[in-house]
Design an enzyme around this catalytic site. Structure first.
Site, PDB file in Angstrom:
ATOM      1  CE  LYS A  89      35.442  33.173  36.094  1.00 29.19           C
ATOM      2  NZ  LYS A  89      36.405  33.057  35.025  1.00 29.19           N
TER       3      LYS A  89
ATOM      4  CD  GLU B 230      41.895  42.426  47.319  1.00 25.60           C
ATOM      5  OE1 GLU B 230      41.277  41.332  47.263  1.00 25.60           O
ATOM      6  OE2 GLU B 230      43.011  42.603  46.812  1.00 25.60           O
TER       7      GLU B 230
ATOM      8  N   GLY C 289      37.994  36.510  33.954  1.00 29.61           N
ATOM      9  CA  GLY C 289      37.771  37.748  34.723  1.00 29.61           C
ATOM     10  C   GLY C 289      38.158  38.980  33.921  1.00 29.61           C
ATOM     11  NE  ARG C 290      42.743  40.231  35.616  1.00 30.05           N
ATOM     12  CZ  ARG C 290      43.880  40.463  36.236  1.00 30.05           C
ATOM     13  NH1 ARG C 290      44.811  41.144  35.645  1.00 30.05           N
ATOM     14  NH2 ARG C 290      44.085  40.016  37.458  1.00 30.05           N
TER      15      ARG C 290
ATOM     16  CD  GLU D 234      46.931  41.128  33.898  1.00 31.52           C
ATOM     17  OE1 GLU D 234      47.152  39.915  33.802  1.00 31.52           O
ATOM     18  OE2 GLU D 234      47.041  41.764  34.894  1.00 31.52           O
TER      19      GLU D 234
ATOM     20  CE  LYS E 242      43.977  37.121  43.515  1.00 32.29           C
ATOM     21  NZ  LYS E 242      42.981  36.403  42.778  1.00 32.29           N
TER      22      LYS E 242
HETATM   23  O1  F6P Z   1      43.450  38.683  40.916  1.00 33.09           O
HETATM   24  C1  F6P Z   1      43.000  38.560  39.645  1.00 33.09           C
HETATM   25  C2  F6P Z   1      41.546  38.208  39.579  1.00 33.09           C
HETATM   26  O2  F6P Z   1      41.358  36.839  39.819  1.00 33.09           O
HETATM   27  C3  F6P Z   1      40.964  38.651  38.240  1.00 33.09           C
HETATM   28  O3  F6P Z   1      41.006  37.707  37.271  1.00 33.09           O
HETATM   29  C4  F6P Z   1      39.575  39.000  38.576  1.00 33.09           C
HETATM   30  O4  F6P Z   1      39.023  39.846  37.635  1.00 33.09           O
HETATM   31  C5  F6P Z   1      39.788  39.662  39.918  1.00 33.09           C
HETATM   32  O5  F6P Z   1      40.814  38.933  40.547  1.00 33.09           O
HETATM   33  C6  F6P Z   1      38.561  39.662  40.783  1.00 33.09           C
HETATM   34  O6  F6P Z   1      38.063  38.368  40.942  1.00 33.09           O
HETATM   35  P1  F6P Z   1      36.544  38.113  41.228  1.00 33.09           P
HETATM   36  O7  F6P Z   1      35.758  38.644  40.102  1.00 33.09           O
HETATM   37  O8  F6P Z   1      36.407  36.628  41.399  1.00 33.09           O
HETATM   38  O9  F6P Z   1      36.231  38.855  42.504  1.00 33.09           O
END
Ligand code: F6P
Length: 538
Positions: free
Chosen positions: A213, A219, A273-274, A342, A498
């Protein structure tokens, strides 16, 4: 209820607390004898049947829970979500995952704009792209068909798509569509996971989808750079254009990374995201694997539950019932876990007031009877953990053995039907005596019962039903959050870890590059980091 009043200070909450004393005197063994009560605790919608008669609740409890829902303005909050209001107040955003599966002619507004045409523009782009890849009209740099896909992403950019992929992997229709194709997910930054993902794959036939997102997640970005290197070292840097595409809300960073924005699939900040599996996050990798039409069925299943959630009366509204029963189990009966999603689990209300009650449960589970052979000991005789049993009438892969009347799926479903009763009724010392169990074993073989569960029976587990299931559980989380008065759509709780990791990363960089000693950490972390740096330098 004034917006800053905590739900636990309302009359319906207090009433439920009193009512709890009555419920504590009941046993499911007796409650299950009341056929009228059991009948009132079954609801059907669009092929699914929910039986919640094995909850430690009566019709009276339900009435009181509906009053609690009224006090929490649940109906109004659901409408505010569907109307695109900024209910994610800490991030000042709408919460519109329901728009991701709305039909083309629906109108759903966010900030004065109908977002449905934007959604469908991306869906149509995915349909077109996935069809080109699947029909070999989009091929790799060396002209070979791209039959393997690695989706890189983590958290919501991984778990939802993996869930749907796991379910579809055995669906006969989806299987036919996936013939000759592979979909893998790379989430963890552990190099072992990179190795596992690329083992046996040829860069010439692999398409990498970077799903993020923000396009900043450490990672994911490291894994994306690693696979970019894997592709370009094998096929040359120009191959990246054919072998890497992206899903993101941040198209500027996608371009900076080196992926052509024409090969990027957008989504929007009003998709948490979730809650993003129905956006390009899930739809792109899944369409590459199964074809767009299978994934469209999944979206339709989810949409069916959305409409039901929006309009069904609370007594017949499955997500609302699930949410209310969770509140009852967590906040009143005090059961801390459940065999969900969540982003509940907050310490403060949406207005920032410290909560004097728990708002979230610990979820875990297992497919089939696997749980029976592992943690079921705990749930039968140890801690009380309300369970959701989800079963299907028709197996995706039935096996019929000659001479066996009870087939494999029947065997599985025997357990689906038996376990809820075992939990509810238990087994008394008297029953054991009647069975001539030796007295010294009676305490060990006694089951207290009175352990709540609910059972959800679906016709099958095809793409449509998977969509229904997903939306059901998404909305349950929202209902819980709306009633507890928390924000189910932000997740500040994951940020601290993080940012500490980023301090460590800077230290590793400074120590490796300039030989700087470890500083600014506590004794324990300094010792561990120093050991790690020294030992990994060899
Ligand atoms: O750490 C949680 C989070 O922000 C989630 O909400 C999200 O799905 C995930 O990390 C990955 O984030 P992104 O899609 O921005 O890489």
């Amino acid at each position: 209820m004034a917006s800053s009043t905590l739900i636990c200070d309302t009359e319906p909450w207090k009433d439920l607390k009193e009512h709890l004393e009555e419920i504590k005197k009941t046993h499911l063994r007796d409650l299950m004898n009341d056929a009228d009560r059991c009948k009132a605790m079954m609801v059907e919608f669009d092929g699914m049947l929910l039986d919640f008669s094995r909850q430690r609740a009566t019709v009276n409890t339900l009435d009181k829970l509906f009053k609690l829902a009224e006090a929490a303005h649940l109906r109004e909050k659901i409408s505010r979500m569907f109307n695109g209001e900024h209910i994610n107040s800490t991030e000042n955003r709408s919460v519109l995952h329901v728009a991701l599966r709305a039909s083309k002619d629906a109108v759903i507004q966010s900030d004065g704009r109908n977002v449905v045409p934007d959604v469908w523009q991306v869906l149509d782009k995915i349909r077109d792209f996935s069809e080109r890849v699947r029909s070999d009209s989009w091929v790799g740099a060396t002209g070979k068909a791209l039959t393997e896909v690695i989706a890189i992403g983590i958290g919501g950019s991984f778990l939802g798509p993996l869930f749907v992929h796991t379910a579809l992997q055995t669906d006969p229709e989806a299987l036919i569509c996936a013939r000759g194709r592979q979909l893998r997910f790379l989430a963890n930054v552990d190099p072992v996971d990179v190795a596992k993902n690329i083992t046996g794959l040829n860069p010439e036939t692999t398409l990498v989808v970077v799903v993020s997102k923000t396009f900043t997640t450490a990672e994911t970005m490291l894994n994306a750079r690693t696979l970019r290197e894997w592709i370009s070292s094998a096929l040359g840097p120009q191959a990246v254009a054919k072998h890497m595409v992206a899903v993101s809300t941040n198209l500027t960073l996608v371009e900076k990374f080196g992926i052509d924005p024409n090969n990027a699939f957008a989504f929007w900040d009003w998709v948490g995201g979730r809650y993003s599996v129905c956006s390009a996050v899930g739809v792109l990798p899944l369409s590459l694997q199964y074809g767009f039409s299978v994934v469209e069925k999944f979206l339709k299943g989810a949409s069916s539950i959305d409409q039901h959630f929006y309009s069904a009366p609370f007594e017949k509204n499955i997500p609302v019932l699930l949410g209310l029963l969770s509140i009852w189990n967590v906040s009143f009966l005090g059961y801390p876990a459940r065999v969900s999603m969540e982003s509940n689990g907050k310490g403060v209300s949406i207005d920032g007031v410290l909560l004097p009650f728990e708002a979230g449960e610990i979820d875990f589970g297992e497919p089939g009877t696997n749980g029976q052979h592992s943690f079921y000991q705990l749930i039968h005789q140890g801690r009380v953990i309300p369970c959701d049993f989800i079963g299907v009438v028709k197996s995706q892969q039935p096996v019929y053995l000659k001479d066996e009347v009870v087939n494999n799926h029947d065997e599985l479903m025997s357990n689906f039907f038996a376990q809820p009763d075992a939990l509810a009724y238990g087994k008394t010392p008297e029953q054991l005596l009647n069975e001539n169990v030796s007295p010294h074993l009676i305490p060990h073989k006694t089951f207290s019962g009175n352990r709540p569960s609910l059972s959800l029976l679906l016709p099958s587990l095809d793409a449509y039903n998977v969509g229904q299931l997903l939306a059901l559980y998404e909305h349950r989380i929202a209902v819980e959050g709306f009633i507890w008065g928390i924000n189910s759509f932000d997740q500040w709780g994951v940020e601290l870890g993080k940012s500490l990791a980023s301090q460590v990363r800077k230290q590793l960089h400074a120590s490796r590059k300039k030989g700087e000693p470890v500083k600014g950490f506590n004794f324990s972390t300094t010792t561990m980091l120093t050991r790690y740096l020294e030992a990994s330098a060899d």
